[in-house]
Design a protein around this motif. Structure first.
Motif, PDB file in Angstrom:
ATOM      1  N   PRO A 125      16.897   1.990  -7.152  1.00  0.00           N
ATOM      2  CA  PRO A 125      15.974   3.016  -7.312  1.00  0.00           C
ATOM      3  C   PRO A 125      14.911   3.327  -6.546  1.00  0.00           C
ATOM      4  N   PHE A 126      14.411   2.213  -6.017  1.00  0.00           N
ATOM      5  CA  PHE A 126      13.199   2.262  -5.286  1.00  0.00           C
ATOM      6  C   PHE A 126      13.125   3.131  -4.008  1.00  0.00           C
ATOM      7  N   VAL A 127      14.139   2.894  -3.728  1.00  0.00           N
ATOM      8  CA  VAL A 127      14.560   3.689  -2.342  1.00  0.00           C
ATOM      9  C   VAL A 127      13.841   5.877  -2.523  1.00  0.00           C
ATOM     10  N   GLY A 128      13.458   6.109  -3.993  1.00  0.00           N
ATOM     11  CA  GLY A 128      13.027   7.423  -3.879  1.00  0.00           C
ATOM     12  C   GLY A 128      11.266   7.021  -4.281  1.00  0.00           C
ATOM     13  N   LEU A 129      11.056   5.864  -3.743  1.00  0.00           N
ATOM     14  CA  LEU A 129       8.844   5.613  -3.748  1.00  0.00           C
ATOM     15  C   LEU A 129       8.880   5.128  -2.682  1.00  0.00           C
ATOM     16  N   PRO A 130       7.309   5.263  -2.203  1.00  0.00           N
ATOM     17  CA  PRO A 130       6.919   5.018  -0.611  1.00  0.00           C
ATOM     18  C   PRO A 130       6.771   3.763  -0.773  1.00  0.00           C
ATOM     19  N   LEU A 131       8.058   3.594   0.908  1.00  0.00           N
ATOM     20  CA  LEU A 131       8.090   2.570   1.396  1.00  0.00           C
ATOM     21  C   LEU A 131       8.161   1.283   2.433  1.00  0.00           C
ATOM     22  N   HIS A 132       6.655   0.754   2.630  1.00  0.00           N
ATOM     23  CA  HIS A 132       6.260  -0.206   3.821  1.00  0.00           C
ATOM     24  C   HIS A 132       7.105  -1.334   3.692  1.00  0.00           C
ATOM     25  N   VAL A 133       7.578  -1.683   5.192  1.00  0.00           N
ATOM     26  CA  VAL A 133       7.983  -2.768   5.863  1.00  0.00           C
ATOM     27  C   VAL A 133       7.807  -3.119   7.136  1.00  0.00           C
ATOM     28  N   ILE A 134       7.221  -4.854   6.602  1.00  0.00           N
ATOM     29  CA  ILE A 134       6.596  -5.256   8.072  1.00  0.00           C
ATOM     30  C   ILE A 134       7.345  -6.223   8.141  1.00  0.00           C
ATOM     31  N   LEU A 135       7.372  -6.493  10.372  1.00  0.00           N
ATOM     32  CA  LEU A 135       8.145  -7.371  10.248  1.00  0.00           C
ATOM     33  C   LEU A 135       7.924  -8.806  10.638  1.00  0.00           C
ATOM     34  N   GLY A 136       9.651  -9.636  10.402  1.00  0.00           N
ATOM     35  CA  GLY A 136       9.025 -11.053  10.174  1.00  0.00           C
ATOM     36  C   GLY A 136       9.391 -12.084  11.638  1.00  0.00           C
ATOM     37  N   ASP A 137       8.680 -13.499  11.393  1.00  0.00           N
ATOM     38  CA  ASP A 137       9.689 -13.986  12.636  1.00  0.00           C
ATOM     39  C   ASP A 137      11.164 -14.249  12.303  1.00  0.00           C
ATOM     40  N   ARG A 138      11.526 -13.901  11.537  1.00  0.00           N
ATOM     41  CA  ARG A 138      13.550 -14.511  11.908  1.00  0.00           C
ATOM     42  C   ARG A 138      13.835 -12.508  11.996  1.00  0.00           C
ATOM     43  N   ASP A 139      13.072 -11.402  11.724  1.00  0.00           N
ATOM     44  CA  ASP A 139      13.064 -10.102  12.022  1.00  0.00           C
ATOM     45  C   ASP A 139      13.221 -10.304  14.091  1.00  0.00           C
ATOM     46  N   ILE A 140      12.271 -10.585  14.297  1.00  0.00           N
ATOM     47  CA  ILE A 140      11.923 -10.579  15.672  1.00  0.00           C
ATOM     48  C   ILE A 140      12.006 -12.040  16.627  1.00  0.00           C
ATOM     49  N   GLY A 141      11.648 -12.872  15.307  1.00  0.00           N
ATOM     50  CA  GLY A 141      12.191 -14.433  16.864  1.00  0.00           C
ATOM     51  C   GLY A 141      10.620 -14.997  17.371  1.00  0.00           C
ATOM     52  N   LYS A 142      10.790 -15.986  18.559  1.00  0.00           N
ATOM     53  CA  LYS A 142      10.059 -16.832  19.273  1.00  0.00           C
ATOM     54  C   LYS A 142       8.688 -16.083  19.619  1.00  0.00           C
ATOM     55  N   CYS A 143       8.568 -16.422  20.198  1.00  0.00           N
ATOM     56  CA  CYS A 143       7.872 -15.791  21.695  1.00  0.00           C
ATOM     57  C   CYS A 143       7.855 -15.120  23.105  1.00  0.00           C
ATOM     58  N   SER A 144       9.072 -15.996  23.443  1.00  0.00           N
ATOM     59  CA  SER A 144       9.358 -16.554  24.550  1.00  0.00           C
ATOM     60  C   SER A 144      10.650 -16.319  24.312  1.00  0.00           C
ATOM     61  N   ASP A 145      11.274 -15.136  22.650  1.00  0.00           N
ATOM     62  CA  ASP A 145      12.374 -14.598  22.600  1.00  0.00           C
ATOM     63  C   ASP A 145      12.147 -13.065  22.365  1.00  0.00           C
ATOM     64  N   ILE A 146      11.146 -12.905  22.498  1.00  0.00           N
ATOM     65  CA  ILE A 146      10.699 -11.815  22.204  1.00  0.00           C
ATOM     66  C   ILE A 146      11.060 -10.494  22.760  1.00  0.00           C
ATOM     67  N   ASP A 147      12.158  -9.425  22.486  1.00  0.00           N
ATOM     68  CA  ASP A 147      12.301  -8.182  23.465  1.00  0.00           C
ATOM     69  C   ASP A 147      11.681  -6.675  22.741  1.00  0.00           C
ATOM     70  N   VAL A 148      11.096  -6.868  23.443  1.00  0.00           N
ATOM     71  CA  VAL A 148       9.939  -5.318  23.226  1.00  0.00           C
ATOM     72  C   VAL A 148      10.816  -4.417  22.776  1.00  0.00           C
ATOM     73  N   GLU A 149      12.040  -4.119  23.684  1.00  0.00           N
ATOM     74  CA  GLU A 149      12.106  -2.990  23.112  1.00  0.00           C
ATOM     75  C   GLU A 149      13.149  -3.100  22.023  1.00  0.00           C
ATOM     76  N   LYS A 150      14.487  -4.001  21.620  1.00  0.00           N
ATOM     77  CA  LYS A 150      14.597  -4.640  20.435  1.00  0.00           C
ATOM     78  C   LYS A 150      13.826  -4.073  19.463  1.00  0.00           C
ATOM     79  N   ILE A 151      12.255  -4.179  19.534  1.00  0.00           N
ATOM     80  CA  ILE A 151      11.486  -4.115  18.334  1.00  0.00           C
ATOM     81  C   ILE A 151      11.045  -3.154  17.801  1.00  0.00           C
ATOM     82  N   LYS A 152      11.617  -1.999  19.203  1.00  0.00           N
ATOM     83  CA  LYS A 152      10.804  -0.730  18.799  1.00  0.00           C
ATOM     84  C   LYS A 152      12.160  -0.084  17.713  1.00  0.00           C
ATOM     85  N   TRP A 153      13.173  -0.959  18.869  1.00  0.00           N
ATOM     86  CA  TRP A 153      14.614  -0.053  18.120  1.00  0.00           C
ATOM     87  C   TRP A 153      14.589  -0.606  16.732  1.00  0.00           C
ATOM     88  N   ILE A 154      14.199  -1.268  15.689  1.00  0.00           N
ATOM     89  CA  ILE A 154      13.899  -1.936  14.822  1.00  0.00           C
ATOM     90  C   ILE A 154      13.501  -1.576  14.198  1.00  0.00           C
TER      91      ILE A 154
END
Length: 388
Positions: A125-154
């Motif tokens: 039922p939360f799908v009908g509510l305002p929703l905001h999600v931020i990204l965590g380290d497991r979502d985008i990885g370490k600094c050395s592995d960060i893929d900027v284009e992939k972050i834009k896609w996510i």
């Protein structure tokens, strides 16, 4: 025959009780955590104009490799937790403070899709509510592995995020700013610069609003003086800015007078909440659980944004912390059995008038307790079959 009939009746009773148990155990138990800040009294009541926000973190969802235990047990109950929380709390907004995926930094775009589908299905039922999600380290990885284009896609898959993984929005009289905290751990790269631009843009808006109020109260002001950073810092008080949303907590080592990092475990507000120790997490941790933003980034955020209150995650445990300038930081616990035996979340209620915020810590059922109930039911049903 009477004995056999009795066992059948007992079996029917057990199965019926199981359904009732599932409904009951899925309901959260919430406890208000009073603020230790003097002058931050919250007038409790059922004012429909107050903004009630449910905040969750660290869902740690897996893709097709999740396995039967996750698919048919843990994710099943997490969906029930969301549904029952919605029914009992009736929030106005849902915030997810990072680490939706357990191994998102390792996933290709095609393998991210099952995780995203599971996430939105789980919300119910939360799908009908305002929703905001931020990204965590497991979502985008370490600094050395960060893929900027992939972050834009996510970032495009979640409402309100810009290409750098930051966001800003306002509901009622409450303004929110979310930052890609992972980027602030990294060195001088384009992603970090993009996040710093967001901070500076929000800081400029905050100061312009304050200057407008000053001009209205005292007449016109000198435009050159109004854009002097020293002038800004002297006129904007702590707590005047937006609600700040981060995945990583801010640095606390400089605040030894207020308890420091140890306050996570010794804070008196946690007494009686029975917060358990962490279990082994799913997958490898890109960053250690005690990781916070560095002191310079923390000071930069405080000076630029003057946050009203801060909500962070990553540690998997609830924490209510007061920084040196009296700014309150609440760390949202994990909502995944893959991290803790009993998950939880936070409900924040923002008063329509004034700056007061009510914080409730909501605990959910222990996985071990539910498993014991299932084992007991299986034993009863096996005995009934043998007697039958």
């Amino acid at each position: 025959m009477a004995m056999i009939g009795g066992w059948r009746v007992l079996s029917l009773f057990v199965i019926t009780s199981l359904f009732a148990f599932e409904e009951w155990v899925s309901r959260p138990a919430c406890k208000v955590i009073p603020s230790s800040n003097p002058g931050e009294a919250f007038e409790y009541g059922e004012d429909p104009e107050d903004l009630k926000v449910m905040m969750v973190a660290d869902l740690l969802l897996l893709g097709p490799e999740a396995g039967y235990v996750n698919h048919f047990f843990r994710y099943y109950y997490m969906s029930k937790f969301f549904r029952k929380s919605f029914e009992s709390l009736k929030p106005d907004l849902l915030l997810v403070l990072g680490d939706i995926s357990a191994k998102g930094s390792e996933l290709t775009k095609s393998k991210w899709m099952p995780v995203l589908r599971r996430f939105y299905q789980m919300l119910g039922p939360f799908v009908g509510l305002p929703l905001h999600v931020i990204l965590g380290d497991r979502d985008i990885g370490k600094c050395s592995d960060i893929d900027v284009e992939k972050i834009k896609w996510i970032a495009k898959k979640f409402p309100g995020l810009d290409p750098s993984g930051c966001g800003a929005f306002e509901i009622g009289n409450t303004s929110f700013v979310s930052l890609n905290a992972v980027a602030l751990l990294c060195g001088k790269n384009n992603l970090r610069f993009d996040v710093e631009k967001v901070i500076e843009s929000e800081s400029l808006e905050l100061h312009m609003e304050a200057e407008g109020e000053t001009e209205a109260a005292h007449g016109s002001i000198n435009f050159r003086d109004a854009h002097n950073f020293g002038w800004r810092e002297s006129t904007i008080s702590s707590g005047s800015g937006p609600v700040l949303l981060l995945h990583f907590p801010l640095d606390r080592a400089r605040n030894g007078h207020y308890g420091g990092v140890g306050a996570l475990r010794t804070n008196s507000k946690l007494e009686g909440l029975n917060v358990p120790k962490r279990r082994k997490l799913v997958g490898a941790d890109p960053y250690k659980l005690f990781q916070t933003l560095p002191a310079n980034a923390t000071e930069y955020i405080f000076q630029a944004l003057k946050p009203r209150i801060i909500f962070s995650a990553h540690r998997h445990e609830f924490s209510d912390y007061i920084h040196l300038d009296k700014t309150r930081e609440v760390t949202v616990p994990t909502m995944s059995w893959n991290a803790k035996d009993d998950p939880g979340f936070v409900v924040a209620t923002f008063q329509k008038s004034g700056k007061a915020v009510s914080i409730s810590y909501c605990s959910l059922a222990r996985e071990s307790h539910i498993l014991l109930v299932y084992i007991f039911i299986v034993v009863i049903l096996c005995l009934a079959c043998l007697k039958g």
